[in-house]
Each structure stands twice: as structure tokens, then as C-alpha cells.
Design an enzyme around this catalytic site. Sequence first.
Site, PDB file in Angstrom:
ATOM      1  N   HIS A  56      46.933  27.483  21.701  1.00 46.39           N
ATOM      2  CA  HIS A  56      46.307  26.849  22.872  1.00 46.39           C
ATOM      3  C   HIS A  56      46.399  27.745  24.107  1.00 46.39           C
ATOM      4  CE1 HIS A  56      46.259  23.326  20.404  1.00 46.39           C
ATOM      5  NE2 HIS A  56      47.572  23.224  20.375  1.00 46.39           N
ATOM      6  N   HIS A 214      43.323  20.520  18.220  1.00 41.47           N
ATOM      7  CA  HIS A 214      43.643  21.142  16.930  1.00 41.47           C
ATOM      8  C   HIS A 214      42.476  20.953  15.966  1.00 41.47           C
ATOM      9  CE1 HIS A 214      47.272  19.473  18.816  1.00 41.47           C
ATOM     10  NE2 HIS A 214      47.813  20.626  18.498  1.00 41.47           N
TER      11      HIS A 214
END
Lengths: 328, 328
Positions: A56, A214
Amino acid sequence: MKKFLNSPDTLLEESLDGFAAAHADVVVAGDERKFIRRRKLSRGKVGLVSGGGSGHEPLHAGFVGLGMLDAACPGHVFTSPTPDQIVAAVEAVDQGAGIVLIVKNYEGDVMNFDMAAELTDGRCSTVLTDDDVAVERSTYSTGRRGVAGTLIVEKMVGAAAEAGTPRDALKTLGEAVNRRTRSMGVALTSCTPAAGKPNFELGENEMEMGVGIHGEPGRRRMALASARSIAEEMLGAILGDLAPKRGSEAILFVNGFGATPSIELYLLYREAARIVEAAGLRPVRSLVGSYVTSLDMAGASITVSLLEGEATKLWDAPVHTAALRWGV
Amino acid sequence: MKKFLNSPDTLLEESLDGFAAAHADVVVAGDERKFIRRRKLSRGKVGLVSGGGSGHEPLHAGFVGLGMLDAACPGHVFTSPTPDQIVAAVEAVDQGAGIVLIVKNYEGDVMNFDMAAELTDGRCSTVLTDDDVAVERSTYSTGRRGVAGTLIVEKMVGAAAEAGTPRDALKTLGEAVNRRTRSMGVALTSCTPAAGKPNFELGENEMEMGVGIHGEPGRRRMALASARSIAEEMLGAILGDLAPKRGSEAILFVNGFGATPSIELYLLYREAARIVEAAGLRPVRSLVGSYVTSLDMAGASITVSLLEGEATKLWDAPVHTAALRWGV
């Protein structure tokens, strides 16, 4: 799957070493790369510690530095950091005033940060972020997911911590910022971890509305739509949830997921700004860029954060991290 | 081809409007979006004007602001801005001390900026950037191409202009910075303009070593290699050309082309730092991110800029633009 890579097994450590080397003026890596921490800690300041799965970036290590986090614990890609990592970070940055943990609402993260809090004898308070309005329950979460709005919580709590705010008040502030911050995302492509296959499949002309960071499923799979109609759907959900008073000031944050170029993010920002203005909001602060990503996913999220109380002052306060910097 | 888009015909203007709205504290768009200029101009300061085809964002509009450019002229995607745009920008930002044009070495850009210089009666001096060591002649250029190193020229000349340096000295400085700045790029994927097909084709396991920022051919098409060996080939070419003295200080800049996530860019930075250190250079300043891009291309370039004379001071000087900000 084409990536800059030596081996999938060493991707994370090599990337962290590169990060620590490139930003050696701001951060240092902890032993065994359990965490990235600020180079200079301030005695008596409450420490802020966050972390989560890697993939991320720049979240969270890119937000370590003056005015934001004291340490970030990187788990393996899309995997929570271990309690051991979090405890090591807490020990390393506690300057006598305790720690606030900022945790995105995923089951693994919540469990491991809770365990670390128990292992550190009451020195930690926790702020849970759950700004994603897309779904109430998802692959890795019960309740809403914590996504791009986490950056805004980290910035504002970080500024308040820098100003000497005590731990309890920081927790209250973080929870308030989280409540008035709402996000939603859309994927145009899947994302592919270094070791494997795409996380999910999307057809040539499909997108996933409400996707998680995700690649978790969102609200629906649908045909690719115009930027305008994508922004309308996302902001319809966000503003419906926030129900802001007309005339409210807000941060409008358009976040790329990793593979979306800035020419497209700014186009999306234009659509988003027109929609929030038509709804009576005033987007007096903006952020456009890839800050909370999903590896190489093409896609974006929109976040609206209402600027109440001291929020504008906290947002504008100096920050010096790898990924956000102003006023210093 | 999936993009955030309403129509290919309106992509550029909508993206520019979003950019101007998101950064309204720093920039304003000129009439008919011919240029993006600083909101606040400084009487008596030499104006810096750059520009080029769109699709390379944040270059150049993202570098308009205090300590860097006064105006940037965005052409259509991968197309030079017209002389009319450049003249309008010069007229808008000339504060009585003349203008330095910073131009990447592509035939269309050189022709149109030269024509604008002629049309503005000797008020403009030109600095041409040609930092790409990959090839000596390419699809759109005679001589080397101007690529990511242009950012470094714009930063240093911008800092000197802010400090009151006159036009002739800025031209000399810009040319000196360009000469000690060298770059090379590699593409892992092609890039796709909104209206069309991919600019070129790359096989599943191929990369283009020495690629240009419009997808122009580089040195050779080859099988995907490890990050380490990619960095070795690029830095072999760069350092071979620069031939720096051992112990020299340098900026090491790893630049993403648009679709490469930061986890990979930092891994590449680590490899690059090890190689330049082994060659006796000291990478005392770093920059890692997607600053000079090729739409949605996956790939990256490496730039080394030797820090001679006042260069470190000029790099460190305050800058406040959409894409680069520090010290203010």
C-alpha cells in the site's frame, strides 16, 4: 507479471532498504526491519505507531516523520505485521507519554495490534479507522474497512501529538476524524503480488465498484463507465453516509491505487470537485496522488473529510515525511 | 485500454481544470488553457517557461510555483505546444527581466519554442535539455533526448532565478546542470494514449532498454532481467558518459513512468545506490517517484546529477509546486 524485482522472497526487505536509504534524513529502519521509525524522537511526546500489510506504499512508512507517525510496521505484502514487530516499534519510540496505535480495520491487523497493546502494559491506546463506505463486511474485515482516509487520521493526530496533546485526547481526536472521513474505491484492473497470480480477474471492459485495497470485492462488478459517472456513484455513497451540512468545508482527496497516471487522477478530481460543490460542500483542501495503493492496481478512491473544529489547522500544520511534506 | 475518462477529446482540458482546481493556492490556468502559471509573480525576476507534450505529468505543470517554473505550456498528448501557447505564456509571466525557456530536445519542441522566442523580440534565452544517454538520435529527436533530468535543471535554474540571478547567468547555469545530469530508462510495458492503441508492442517477457518517454525505441529489446541487472546496465551507460571523479556528490533520482508502484521504485533505488556507491559516488540527495512519466507505461528511469558548485544549495532551496515541495 513484469516487475522490478530480484526475487519475490527479498522484495520487501530490499524495498525497505531502498526506502530507508533514500530518506535517511527522516527515517531509520529498526533491527531486522521490524519497523521504520523517525530519526529524531521528541522526549515527552506521545508516539504514533501504525502499520499493516505491505503493498500500500507510501502508506504507512512514507508517513513517518515530523508531524505524522513515529513508527510504521510493514507486514509482508497484504499481511498484517506481527505483534512482535509492533511491540518492538512501541519500545523503540515510547518517549514516556505512551503510544497511540492507528489501525486499519482488518481482522489480522486488529488482532495483532491488540495483542501488542496487551504485551506493552497499558502504554497503548488504539484508534481504529473504517472509512470505506463500500461494504459493511468484507474478505478480511468485520465492519467497514480502513482505507485512504487513514492518511488523514494519521496527519491530524500526528499534528496534534506534535503540539503536545495527551494520549487520551489524541484517541478522541483520531476517532472523531475517522467518523467524519469517508472513502470509496474502484478498480479498473486487478493487482498482482510478486510471487503470484492476479488477486482477482476483471474482464476487458469491467470494473469493480467499491473495491478494497487488497482487491476485495466491492458493491458490484459493472461495465467500465465514464469518469463522471464513476465519481457520481462513489460520491453518492460517501455523501449519503456523511450527510454533511451545506456550506461545510472539506478535504477532497483523490487517491490512485498504484498504476493510474496523474493525468487521469486530476480528471477524476475535477469531476469529484464539481459533484461535492453541487452538493453544497466547499473543498478547501485537496490531495491528489497515489498515497494508499494496491501494488500495481489501476484504479482510484475518493475520500471526503469534513473540516470541523481544529481540523484545518491540523491538516495545515508542518509535516516532513517521505510522501507528504509541507511547511518545513 | 481502461482509463478514467469522459471522452478522449476532452481529456486534456478536463485534467488541466482538475489540476488548476486542486492547486489553486499555487497556480492559475491561462486563457483557453494555453498555459498554467504561478498565481503570484515577482516583479523583476527572470521568468522560467517550459512545456511540452502532455502525458508526462507532473512534468511540467506540476513544477510551476515558487522556486521553480513561472509557467508551463501543455501540448496535446505527446505533441509540442504551439508557438502561440508559448508566446502567451511569455507575455503573461515576463516581469521585466526576460525569460528563460527550458526545452527538452525534441524536434517539435525545439522548433516551436524557437519560433516563440523569435516572436517575442529577444526577450527569451533557451536552455535545451538532452540528458538521455540511451541513443544519439531517435524518433522525434536529433541528438540526445531530454528526459527526467529536465526536472533537475528546472529546480536548480528556478532556485537561482528566485535568488535574483540574471538571464544570461541562468542560461549558463542551466546548460551546466544539463551537462552533468544523465539519465536512462527502461520500459516493462507500452503506453496507451486515450484515443488509441498501445504506442508499441512488448512481449510477455520483454523489456525495452533505453526507451524514450514517448515509447521511442531505445538500445535494444531484451528479455526481462532482474532489477539488479537492469540498474547495472542503465548506470553503466550513465556513469560511462558522466565519468565522475571518485568522491563526487550526486543526486540519485529513480523515476517511475506512471504505472510502476513505489515498492518497486524503492527496490530499484536500493540497487542504484549500491552501484553508484561502488563507483565512488556519494548519493547525498535522492528523489524517488513518478515525476516524468509516459502515461500508463510501467517502467522507470535512473538519473544521476553531479552536485558541483552551488548545486546542492540550489537543490535544497525552498520550492512550492504541486509535485515538489520543501522548505515552505
